[in-house]
Structure formats: C-alpha cells, structure tokens
Design an enzyme around this catalytic site. Structure first.
Site, PDB file in Angstrom:
ATOM      1  N   GLU A   1       1.781  -2.245  -2.424  1.00 15.76           N
ATOM      2  CA  GLU A   1       1.836  -2.813  -1.080  1.00 15.76           C
ATOM      3  C   GLU A   1       0.445  -3.192  -0.576  1.00 15.76           C
ATOM      4  O   GLU A   1      -0.563  -2.606  -0.973  1.00 15.76           O
ATOM      5  CB  GLU A   1       2.477  -1.809  -0.121  1.00 15.76           C
ATOM      6  CG  GLU A   1       1.698  -0.506  -0.020  1.00 15.76           C
ATOM      7  CD  GLU A   1       2.462   0.562   0.765  1.00 15.76           C
ATOM      8  OE1 GLU A   1       3.599   0.861   0.379  1.00 15.76           O
ATOM      9  OE2 GLU A   1       1.912   1.059   1.746  1.00 15.76           O
TER      10      GLU A   1
ATOM     11  N   CYS B   1      -5.710  -5.344   3.676  1.00 17.37           N
ATOM     12  CA  CYS B   1      -5.897  -3.995   3.158  1.00 17.37           C
ATOM     13  C   CYS B   1      -5.233  -3.938   1.787  1.00 17.37           C
ATOM     14  O   CYS B   1      -4.029  -4.132   1.681  1.00 17.37           O
ATOM     15  CB  CYS B   1      -5.252  -3.011   4.132  1.00 17.37           C
ATOM     16  SG  CYS B   1      -5.213  -1.316   3.534  1.00 17.37           S
TER      17      CYS B   1
ATOM     18  N   CYS C   1      -0.842   7.577  -6.305  1.00 19.10           N
ATOM     19  CA  CYS C   1      -2.140   8.219  -6.115  1.00 19.10           C
ATOM     20  C   CYS C   1      -2.064   9.656  -6.618  1.00 19.10           C
ATOM     21  O   CYS C   1      -1.033  10.308  -6.511  1.00 19.10           O
ATOM     22  CB  CYS C   1      -2.519   8.197  -4.633  1.00 19.10           C
ATOM     23  SG  CYS C   1      -4.188   8.819  -4.315  1.00 19.10           S
TER      24      CYS C   1
ATOM     25  N   CYS D   1      -3.192  14.385  -0.994  1.00 23.45           N
ATOM     26  CA  CYS D   1      -3.484  14.691   0.414  1.00 23.45           C
ATOM     27  C   CYS D   1      -2.191  15.081   1.139  1.00 23.45           C
ATOM     28  O   CYS D   1      -1.136  14.472   0.933  1.00 23.45           O
ATOM     29  CB  CYS D   1      -4.151  13.506   1.102  1.00 23.45           C
ATOM     30  SG  CYS D   1      -5.756  13.121   0.374  1.00 23.45           S
TER      31      CYS D   1
ATOM     32  N   CYS E   1      -0.102  12.366   3.321  1.00 26.89           N
ATOM     33  CA  CYS E   1      -0.075  10.973   2.861  1.00 26.89           C
ATOM     34  C   CYS E   1       1.154  10.674   2.009  1.00 26.89           C
ATOM     35  O   CYS E   1       1.572  11.489   1.191  1.00 26.89           O
ATOM     36  CB  CYS E   1      -1.346  10.685   2.069  1.00 26.89           C
ATOM     37  SG  CYS E   1      -1.442   8.984   1.488  1.00 26.89           S
TER      38      CYS E   1
ATOM     39  N   CYS F   1      -0.606   4.043   4.845  1.00 29.80           N
ATOM     40  CA  CYS F   1      -0.818   4.243   3.408  1.00 29.80           C
ATOM     41  C   CYS F   1       0.416   4.681   2.600  1.00 29.80           C
ATOM     42  O   CYS F   1       0.873   5.812   2.701  1.00 29.80           O
ATOM     43  CB  CYS F   1      -1.907   5.304   3.266  1.00 29.80           C
ATOM     44  SG  CYS F   1      -2.658   5.321   1.664  1.00 29.80           S
TER      45      CYS F   1
END
Ligand code: SAH
Length: 344
Positions: free
Chosen positions: A90, A103, A110, A114, A117, A331
């Site tokens: 995205e 962005c 990932c 975190c 997130c 995110c």
C-alpha cells in the site's frame, strides 16, 4: 528477463556498453523509463532495430494499481498495488499546502513487531526492490496526472533494513533525468536501526530522518518498539546526533500518543529532558486504533498538555494533523484489512 527499471545510470551504461551501444543510450532509456514508458518501440529516439533487440533480452517492469480508496474528508488517496509475484502493498497520497506527498512502503509486511502497528501483524514477507519503490511514485503520478513533490518512506516496512534498494530508489528520485526531487523533500522513517542511521549519515545527503521514538525510557520503549532491546535509546540518540552533524539536518522524532501508556506528564518531562539541546522536532501523532490491538488514542486534552510541556522546555513540537482516517491510512492497515477480507 533482466529488468531495466531500478538500474542506476551507471548500471545502464555498462549494460549498453555490453551490447556495443554508445553510453548515451543509457540516459535516453533511463529518461523514458521514469516517464512511465515500458515499450522500447515507443522510445522515439531509440532506433527501431535496437528497440527490437532490447525487447528480446530485457524488459521494463511495472506494478499495477489494484484498488484505490479516496477519503471523503480530505484529498488523501490510498492505493493498493499488486506486485508481479502476487504480493500486495500500500501507498498513500496526501495533499499539503506545499505540494503532493506520497508515502511509500519499503517492504512487504514488517519484522519489527511494534506493539501498536498493523504492518507487522502478518509478519515479514520480503524486501521491495528499488523498481517497486519507484513504481509507487510513478503510478500515483500518472494516476493523478500531476507531479509528486515530496516522498516519505513511512509506509509498511523498515527502510533501513532494505538499505541498498532504498538508496538506489532515493537517488533515482533525485536524478534530473527522472523525478528531479531534491533530497530535502524526502524523508526516511525508521524504528531506530542504529547502524542504518550511521550509514545514512555517511552519505551526507540532506534527507530528513524521522525516528519513531514513541517512549522516553527504555523499559517502556522495549515494550512498544521491541528493536529497542537491541538498540536502546542512548545509542539511538547518539546515532541521531551523528546524523545531525553529518547532514546538518534537524531530526524528527515521531511520538504516537497512546492513552494511559505514554501520554502522562511524567513522560512529557522525561522526553523533554532527553531531547533538550538536540536539533530536532517532535511530531505528536494521535494513535490510529488498529482492530487487532487494544490500544486507544490519547484524548485531545492529554495531547495538548503533553505538547505544552515540550514547548516549555523549548522543544519544537507539532501535533500531526490526521489525514485519511476514514480509509484506514495508518501504516499497514489497509493491506491488513484487505488480506483479512480475502481470507474470508
Ligand atoms: N519502520 C519505519 C517506517 C514505517 S512506520 C518506522 O518505524 O518508522 C511509519 C510510522 O507510522 C512510524 O512512526 C510508526 O510508528 C507509525 N505507526 C504505526 N502504526 C501506527 C498507528 N496505529 N497509529 C499511528 N501511527 C502508527
């Protein structure tokens, strides 16, 4: 087949040399690629026979816009892209008074884990190539029929763990023959990969470094941003100081406001003491709640108090204005909800 997208001018020059072609062909083809032309026969300054030869031995890749979500509240647009191997990523387009910002994502998924997130929930899939990062900007530019002025690497993934492809990407954005975007209009956001920050500092380019700090002490940051156990706050701030010295740029610290977790007055004072005297700016970000996580955003009043405390210590601070909240623009959220939908 070899992909010419994502190659630097030097790599293209070597390629054309190996074909017995003059070096200036590299510049010609490079230009066309970042104008969005993939068909060698449509590159009008390339001789027909060379175009046909190129068609046989190489290609110019392209990612596809898969879905597009337009915010009804502001001019934010979120794009889902389909990659050649079937992965989905995205990107977000935002309008500001100073221009159009894209962005971009730097990885599929990932690995950083975190706590707040969405990008990390499905785990890490793979790094993006330079070509796939460039294409996010190129495809959005074409879709908008307008030039992108700013690029922030703040989408899914940890850019400093995909360093070489990231740097090639930023250099292509900067190239006069391609996007001609100045380094000052590019930001790289990291959760705090210390060796990556030092390496980026060595490039001595005026890129804005954003550091996702989110906590003023190691015990809290260890929980929110697990990479902190490897690179604790003091080491991180040392690397930031080095970055400031090398690039003469002010570092931005991102600080998500999470209700009852990191938004107390004590946290604000600790943060202020930590950052005092550093050439930096603090961006307070109201948390975007993620379905799978039970964190809530701080109240407006709490955020205001936090901001005032930082200001009273002379720290430059702003509260990030929210964009595209109605289209899950935080995110990794959109990819996540899309993948959930597909599973069902
Ligand atoms: N890995 C890099 C870049 C991607 S994350 C980094 O950590 O900086 C981009 C930013 O979005 C980071 O500051 C991240 O902490 C923030 N972010 C992630 N999830 C969020 C959420 N639910 N609400 C608000 N910001 C979030």
């Amino acid at each position: 087949m070899m992909d010419l997208k994502g190659m630097t001018i030097e790599e293209l020059q070597d390629f054309f040399k190996s074909l017995g072609e003059p070096a200036y062909r590299a510049r010609q083809v490079f230009r066309w690629i970042y104008k969005g032309v993939e068909d060698f026969e449509k590159m009008t300054d390339i001789p027909k026979n060379l175009a046909l030869k190129l068609k046989e031995i190489c290609r110019v890749s392209r990612i596809k816009i898969y879905r597009k979500f337009e915010s009804k509240k502001d001019e934010t647009v979120k794009y889902l892209f389909l990659l050649e191997d079937g992965e989905i990523i995205e990107s977000v387009k935002m309008e500001h008074h100073y221009g159009t910002t894209v962005c971009v994502s730097s990885q599929v998924g990932c690995a950083m884990g975190c706590a707040f997130c969405a990008s990390t929930l499905g785990g890490f899939r793979r790094n993006l190539t330079c070509a796939e990062m460039v294409d996010q900007v190129l495809a959005i530019q074409e879709d908008l029929r307008k030039r992108v002025s700013h690029v922030v690497v703040m989408g899914s993934g940890e850019p400093l763990l995909n360093y070489d492809e990231l740097m090639k990407f930023l250099r292509i954005l900067n190239s006069e023959l391609a996007f001609n975007i100045s380094y000052r209009r590019m930001s790289v956001s990291t959760c705090g990969i210390v060796p990556g920050i030092r390496r980026l500092a060595e490039e001595e380019l005026p890129i804005t470094l954003s550091v996702s700090l989110h906590a003023p002490s190691d015990d809290l940051r260890d929980r929110l941003v697990p990479v902190n156990r490897r690179y604790p706050i003091m080491e991180l701030l040392d690397a930031c100081k080095y970055y400031i010295i090398k690039t003469k740029r002010r570092v931005t610290f991102e600080y998500i406001m999470i209700s009852g977790v990191n938004d107390s007055k004590e946290c604000a004072v600790k943060l202020a003491r930590l950052l005092k005297g550093l050439l930096c700016h603090v961006n307070l970000i109201p948390l975007n709640p993620v379905r799978e996580r039970d964190f809530r955003r701080s109240t407006f009043d709490k955020i205001e108090v936090f901001e005032e405390i930082l200001k009273s210590y002379g720290i430059s601070v702003t509260v990030r204005q929210e964009m595209g909240a109605d289209i899950e623009a935080a995110c990794g959220q959109l990819r996540r909800s899309f993948l959930n939908e597909v599973k069902k």
